[in-house]
Design an enzyme around this catalytic site. Structure first.
Site, PDB file in Angstrom:
ATOM      1  N   LYS A 148       5.870   3.809  12.296  1.00 18.99           N
ATOM      2  CA  LYS A 148       4.559   3.757  12.216  1.00 18.99           C
ATOM      3  C   LYS A 148       3.794   4.075  13.652  1.00 18.99           C
ATOM      4  O   LYS A 148       2.726   4.736  13.566  1.00 18.99           O
ATOM      5  CB  LYS A 148       3.852   2.346  11.708  1.00 18.99           C
ATOM      6  CG  LYS A 148       4.185   1.983  10.313  1.00 18.99           C
ATOM      7  CD  LYS A 148       3.744   0.735   9.749  1.00 18.99           C
ATOM      8  CE  LYS A 148       4.231   0.437   8.650  1.00 18.99           C
ATOM      9  NZ  LYS A 148       3.651  -1.169   8.043  1.00 18.99           N
ATOM     10  N   LYS A 165      -9.744 -15.751   2.313  1.00 23.50           N
ATOM     11  CA  LYS A 165      -8.701 -16.739   1.968  1.00 23.50           C
ATOM     12  C   LYS A 165      -8.556 -17.974   2.813  1.00 23.50           C
ATOM     13  O   LYS A 165      -7.987 -18.985   2.501  1.00 23.50           O
ATOM     14  CB  LYS A 165      -7.422 -16.035   1.378  1.00 23.50           C
ATOM     15  CG  LYS A 165      -7.698 -14.937   0.321  1.00 23.50           C
ATOM     16  CD  LYS A 165      -6.430 -14.424   0.066  1.00 23.50           C
ATOM     17  CE  LYS A 165      -6.610 -13.105  -0.956  1.00 23.50           C
ATOM     18  NZ  LYS A 165      -7.704 -12.402  -0.718  1.00 23.50           N
ATOM     19  N   GLY A 195      -9.807  -0.073   0.338  1.00 19.78           N
ATOM     20  CA  GLY A 195      -8.642   0.836   0.616  1.00 19.78           C
ATOM     21  C   GLY A 195      -7.673   0.500   1.591  1.00 19.78           C
ATOM     22  O   GLY A 195      -6.619   1.148   1.718  1.00 19.78           O
ATOM     23  N   ASP A 204       6.485  -1.743  14.333  1.00 15.27           N
ATOM     24  CA  ASP A 204       6.970  -0.721  13.446  1.00 15.27           C
ATOM     25  C   ASP A 204       7.242   0.534  14.370  1.00 15.27           C
ATOM     26  O   ASP A 204       6.420   1.148  14.726  1.00 15.27           O
ATOM     27  CB  ASP A 204       6.668  -0.582  12.395  1.00 15.27           C
ATOM     28  CG  ASP A 204       7.217   0.270  11.358  1.00 15.27           C
ATOM     29  OD1 ASP A 204       7.707   1.302  11.606  1.00 15.27           O
ATOM     30  OD2 ASP A 204       7.284  -0.074   9.972  1.00 15.27           O
ATOM     31  N   GLU A 205       8.526   1.111  14.523  1.00 15.51           N
ATOM     32  CA  GLU A 205       8.597   2.232  15.789  1.00 15.51           C
ATOM     33  C   GLU A 205       8.328   3.552  14.660  1.00 15.51           C
ATOM     34  O   GLU A 205       7.629   4.477  15.490  1.00 15.51           O
ATOM     35  CB  GLU A 205       9.940   2.307  16.140  1.00 15.51           C
ATOM     36  CG  GLU A 205      11.011   2.171  15.033  1.00 15.51           C
ATOM     37  CD  GLU A 205      12.284   2.580  15.572  1.00 15.51           C
ATOM     38  OE1 GLU A 205      12.676   3.192  16.763  1.00 15.51           O
ATOM     39  OE2 GLU A 205      13.313   2.116  15.096  1.00 15.51           O
TER      40      GLU A 205
END
Length: 336
Positions: A43, A131, A174, A40-41
């Protein structure tokens, strides 16, 4: 990290990745090379406002996807340590889009392994999830496959000074999409959605997760799945801590969801060692059995049939403890 000079973090712009980068730069600001690998550029741009290459000369941002082995291999040139945190992880999305999760979480894991084998990487730690133990949803199943790929990769490393290991822990307090930020937002409406009143989960802070990964990088023999000893919480206690005056709307369990989470199953017990602060689940095909591992690294075999379950955990967080953790790790101004 005394012997580690260059690190690449896949999924480096995620919640864990940012906390890991922040910790490494605080403790080793002169690190030779620290690469944020993510797809993701935006981010990466936003992250660079806090952690700029101008301030930290060894820091680099590398656009790429773990689905692309060639790009991974190029990014790993000159890297000796890899922390694999990239994953798709939303349980409902996995049930609806199963093969997308397989491509990232399983095929992507194998791409990381192959790229590490083809470069001079020395230490690899992959992040897992509770999980993945006795999975009942697609996300957990993909992470179990990933865990098996990383632990078994030690069998094909040949002459290389290369160790693959895994850290498996519970819900990160969080992190994006987790229940506590969700409840903090929902309490503004006066209604908290509850899936099931008996639900419990393990809890770990981001910093505890980072410290565990750093510990694994220093101490792993190769082939272990490390599990921390951490507290649990009851979903109703989380609701009471965040919105004591809110009405509860019971929705029912979502697809692929458990009432309680496990991190060590009874079937794992025959290969599990108690190391004090952590457990180590050894690979059944590894070079060291339980007795030999305990002789070399210390620790005690767990009892046959032992299982580590969030519902049967001896340590639970109280409502007040949960509120204190929210103020410490999420919202300093939080009040009820």
């Amino acid at each position: 990290m005394k012997d580690l000079q260059s690190i690449l973090v896949t999924g480096g712009t995620g919640s864990f990745g940012k906390a890991f980068i922040r910790t490494v730069l605080a403790r080793h600001p002169d690190i030779k090379r620290l690469v944020v690998f993510s797809r993701d550029e935006l981010k990466q741009f936003e992250m660079a406002q806090e952690f700029s290459p101008e301030r930290y000369p060894g820091l680099r941002y590398f656009l790429g996807d773990v689905r692309d082995e060639a790009r991974l291999s190029r990014a790993l040139e000159g890297i000796d340590t890899v922390v694999h945190a990239a994953a798709l992880k939303q349980v409902p999305a996995a049930e609806y889009n199963p093969f997308e999760f397989i491509k990232t979480n399983v095929l992507g894991a194998q791409n990381v392994i192959d790229a590490c084998l083809n470069n001079d990487v020395k230490r690899v730690v992959a992040l897992s999830t509770d999980k993945a133990a006795a999975p009942i949803n697609l996300y957990g199943a993909t992470k179990l496959c990933s865990d098996k790929l990383f632990t078994a990769a030690n069998n094909i490393k040949g002459w290389r000074d290369l160790r693959f290991s895994v850290v498996r822990y519970g819900n990160v307090m969080g992190s994006r999409g987790s229940v506590i930020p969700f409840f903090l937002e929902k309490r503004k409406t006066g209604v908290l959605p509850i899936t099931h009143g008996d639900m419990t989960r393990f809890n770990i802070t981001l910093q505890e997760g980072v410290d565990m990964v750093l510990w694994a990088l220093e101490n792993a023999h190769g082939g272990e799945i490390f599990v921390p000893k951490i507290p649990s919480y009851r979903i109703l206690d989380v609701a009471a801590a965040i919105g004591p005056d809110c009405r509860h709307e019971v929705l029912g369990i979502r697809p692929g969801e458990k009432i309680h989470e496990e991190m060590i199953t009874s079937s794992d017990s025959f290969y599990t060692v108690d190391l004090g602060d952590y457990y180590a689940i050894l690979s059944p095909t590894g070079a060291l059995g339980v007795e030999a591992y305990c002789e070399r690294f210390g620790g005690t075999p767990v009892e046959p049939g032992y299982a580590y379950n969030s519902g049967a955990n001896p340590e639970f967080l109280s409502v007040e403890q949960l509120r204190a953790l929210v103020r410490e790790h999420i919202d300093p101004d939080f009040a009820v």
